[in-house]
Design an enzyme around this catalytic site. Structure first.
Site, short mmCIF file in Angstrom:
data_model
loop_
_atom_site.label_atom_id
_atom_site.label_comp_id
_atom_site.label_asym_id
_atom_site.label_seq_id
_atom_site.Cartn_x
_atom_site.Cartn_y
_atom_site.Cartn_z
CG ASP A 241 -0.30 0.01 2.53
OD1 ASP A 241 0.38 1.00 2.82
OD2 ASP A 241 -0.48 -0.97 3.30
CB ALA A 242 0.10 4.74 -0.96
#
Length: 259
Positions: A114-115
């Site tokens: 995820d970011a």
């Protein structure tokens, strides 16, 4: 059990294939063959005159697979935070394209981070290998270091390995280890083979210790090492061999599952 490959006039001499693959000099590769350290399609070959088809035959030395297909590319990236795991983000967010411009092949990420999570991400154009690495049924483990809120106790570590209940079902860490703890934060190492979305963050939240920072340090046999954030590099010969060996070992079980 050693063998001489079927007589053939086409193909390439085995020692030349090994040398071209970067195993060693041709003279050293010849010695490897004579010593019985080389297998072709699972059979030890000791005849120096043996010829193979590099596009079809599978070769390993001392049990480690050798990459013969030069069109396949294997890259490891230390993904920084703020970058999404996509080659073309439809929302215009920073994506992975900037890290692949040095390679002419069209590379894809294996799995996702995820970011907000940094760390090891594999980029490749080898779809078969990507399937083995990404699919949880093959049991390829990933190691994460999480900085979490609060003081984690040994009892909490035991809970993580015993299993916690999440909204999409129970999950247990393959391994869990407390690296450091203060009154305010703790460092926890988690080893998982699950591919479920944001699994480390959800597990730590479930035991009362939300993640502050998260980095993936290891993916199967690959280690992040000292690669700086935002940098990518090609795998070494040894790293490629370890990945390809893993994929070949997984192939029989995949075939069995399909029958």
């Amino acid at each position: 059990m050693s063998s001489i490959l079927p007589e053939r006039t086409d193909g390439v001499r085995l020692q030349k294939v090994l040398a071209n693959a970067g195993v060693a000099s041709r003279r050293v590769c010849e010695q490897y063959i004579v010593d019985g350290r080389v297998r072709v399609n699972g059979t030890v070959v000791t005849e120096l005159g043996s010829r193979i088809d590099p596009a079809v035959d599978l070769v390993d030395v001392d049990g480690t697979a050798i990459q013969l297909d030069a069109t396949k590319r294997y890259v490891v990236l230390n993904k920084p935070t703020g970058v999404v795991s996509s080659m073309n983000d439809e929302h215009g967010r920073p994506d992975l394209r900037r890290f692949t411009k040095d390679w002419p092949e069209r590379l894809y990420n294996v799995g996702r981070l995820d970011a907000e999570t940094s760390g090891l991400l594999v980029l490749t154009n080898d779809g078969d290998l990507a399937h083995v690495l990404a699919h949880p049924s093959f049991g390829v483990t990933k190691v994460y270091i999480a900085k979490v809120d609060g003081r984690v106790t040994p009892q909490t570590i035991a809970t993580l390995t015993r299993g916690v209940d999440l909204e999409d079902g129970p999950i247990a860490a393959d391994k869990a280890r407390l690296l450091d703890a203060s009154s305010d934060t703790s460092l926890v190492e988690l080893t998982l083979h699950s591919g479920r979305n944001r699994i480390v963050r959800r597990m730590m939240a479930a035991v009362g210790h939300p993640v502050i920072e998260l980095v993936r340090r290891q993916f199967g046999p690959l280690h992040l090492g000292t690669l700086p954030a935002g940098r990518a590099r090609e795998l070494t010969t040894m790293e490629r061999g370890a990945l390809l060996t893993l994929a070949r070992q997984a192939a029989p079980s995949a075939d069995a599952d399909a029958t």
